[in-house]
Design a protein around this motif. Structure first.
Motif, short mmCIF file in Angstrom:
data_model
loop_
_atom_site.label_atom_id
_atom_site.label_comp_id
_atom_site.label_asym_id
_atom_site.label_seq_id
_atom_site.Cartn_x
_atom_site.Cartn_y
_atom_site.Cartn_z
N GLU B 14 0.83 -1.19 0.00
CA GLU B 14 0.00 0.00 0.00
C GLU B 14 0.87 1.26 0.00
OE1 GLU B 14 -2.69 -0.16 3.27
OE2 GLU B 14 -4.24 0.97 2.23
N GLU B 15 0.42 2.28 -0.69
CA GLU B 15 1.09 3.58 -0.78
C GLU B 15 2.31 3.57 -1.71
OE1 GLU B 15 -0.18 6.40 0.78
OE2 GLU B 15 -1.82 5.03 1.25
N GLN B 105 -5.95 -12.77 -20.28
CA GLN B 105 -6.06 -13.28 -18.92
C GLN B 105 -5.82 -12.20 -17.87
OE1 GLN B 105 -7.23 -16.37 -18.16
NE2 GLN B 105 -7.58 -16.29 -20.36
N GLY B 106 -5.15 -11.14 -18.26
CA GLY B 106 -4.93 -10.04 -17.34
C GLY B 106 -3.88 -10.32 -16.28
N THR B 107 -3.62 -9.31 -15.46
CA THR B 107 -2.68 -9.41 -14.33
C THR B 107 -3.45 -9.26 -13.04
OG1 THR B 107 -0.81 -8.48 -15.58
CG2 THR B 107 -0.70 -8.35 -13.17
N ILE B 108 -3.31 -10.23 -12.16
CA ILE B 108 -3.94 -10.14 -10.85
C ILE B 108 -3.02 -9.33 -9.95
CG2 ILE B 108 -4.76 -11.43 -8.85
CD1 ILE B 108 -5.14 -13.84 -10.75
N LEU B 109 -3.49 -8.17 -9.52
CA LEU B 109 -2.71 -7.31 -8.63
C LEU B 109 -3.15 -7.52 -7.19
CD1 LEU B 109 -0.64 -5.05 -8.15
CD2 LEU B 109 -2.53 -3.41 -8.42
N THR B 110 -2.20 -7.87 -6.36
CA THR B 110 -2.43 -8.00 -4.92
C THR B 110 -1.75 -6.84 -4.23
OG1 THR B 110 -2.47 -10.41 -5.11
CG2 THR B 110 -2.14 -9.48 -2.91
N VAL B 111 -2.47 -6.15 -3.36
CA VAL B 111 -1.91 -5.03 -2.61
C VAL B 111 -1.89 -5.39 -1.13
CG1 VAL B 111 -2.13 -2.58 -2.05
CG2 VAL B 111 -2.80 -3.40 -4.32
N HIS B 112 -0.71 -5.33 -0.56
CA HIS B 112 -0.54 -5.68 0.85
C HIS B 112 -0.61 -4.43 1.72
CE1 HIS B 112 0.57 -9.74 -0.21
NE2 HIS B 112 1.46 -9.29 -1.07
N PRO B 113 -1.30 -4.52 2.87
CA PRO B 113 -1.38 -3.36 3.78
C PRO B 113 -0.02 -3.05 4.40
CG PRO B 113 -2.73 -5.19 4.58
CD PRO B 113 -2.10 -5.65 3.32
#
Lengths: 113, 113
Positions: B14-15, B105-113
């Motif tokens: 994040e950020e 298929q796209g890109t799966i973006l994961t955002v960590h706190p």
């Protein structure tokens, strides 16, 4: 809210049946797209209409048909339904100009039992 | 039809800024590059699009390579709400392919706190 309305939100039916999905585009948009999204196939482009005329065709089955009416709303008809037709069906609209962005509805979840 | 290549997944904190790459080496000179994102159980949402020069809007920036064979979507400060599948799509403008937006298929973006 994208301004694109899809009805119904959920639809449960049996194999062999026929259903109609409806899409109302954003006010003023002339072009409507239909997409099918299933877990194994991702988002598949089905068909596009512009001001009542078919403009582009994708991987749409012969059992499926669509049309765009004079008031610009569109309907996607699915017949002789099979289990594999279970999917989320999205409609999108755009003013219809060169390369313009698409606004997607929230989709119709079709379950074929 | 033009093909795109994106990483299957990416992670960010994040950020922090996020750079999502896309290769589209087969697009023609008049095909636009569109980016959409999709949250679970929602319709795709437009993010940004461009043709030749870099583009900015309130959501993101799009950097297009000079040879147009690739582009990068830039999220300047990722938030948890940016976690989604990001699709890079060529908006075909030539002949019978006009208007086809084919999602990969796209890109799966994961955002960590």
């Amino acid at each position: 809210d994208s301004g694109v309305t899809q009805t119904p939100k959920h639809l449960i039916t049996a194999t062999g049946q026929r259903v109609t999905l409806r899409c109302s585009p954003r006010s003023g948009d002339l072009s409507v797209y239909w997409y099918q999204q299933s877990l194994d196939q991702g988002l598949q482009f089905l068909i596009q209409y512009y001001n009542g005329e078919e403009r582009a065709k994708g991987n749409i089955l012969e059992r499926f048909s669509a049309q765009q009416f004079p008031d610009l709303h569109s309907e996607l008809n699915l017949s002789s339904l099979e289990l594999g037709d279970s999917a989320l069906y999205f409609c999108a609209s755009t003013p219809g100009g060169w390369g313009e962005k698409l606004f997607f509805g929230s989709g119709t979840q079709l379950s074929v039992l | 039809d033009a093909k795109t290549t994106q990483p299957n997944s990416m992670e960010s904190n994040e950020e922090e800024p996020v750079h999502l790459p896309c290769n589209h080496s087969t697009i023609s000179g008049t095909d636009y590059i569109h980016w959409y994102r999709q949250l679970p159980s929602q319709g795709p949402e437009y993010v940004i699009h461009g043709l030749t020069s870099n583009v900015n809007n309130r959501m993101a920036s799009l950097a297009i390579a000079e040879d147009r064979k690739s582009s990068t979507l830039i999220l300047h400060r990722a938030t948890l709400r940016d976690a989604a599948v990001y699709y890079c799509i060529p908006f075909l403008t030539g002949g019978t392919s006009y208007g086809k937006l084919t999602f990969g298929q796209g890109t799966i973006l994961t955002v960590h706190p």
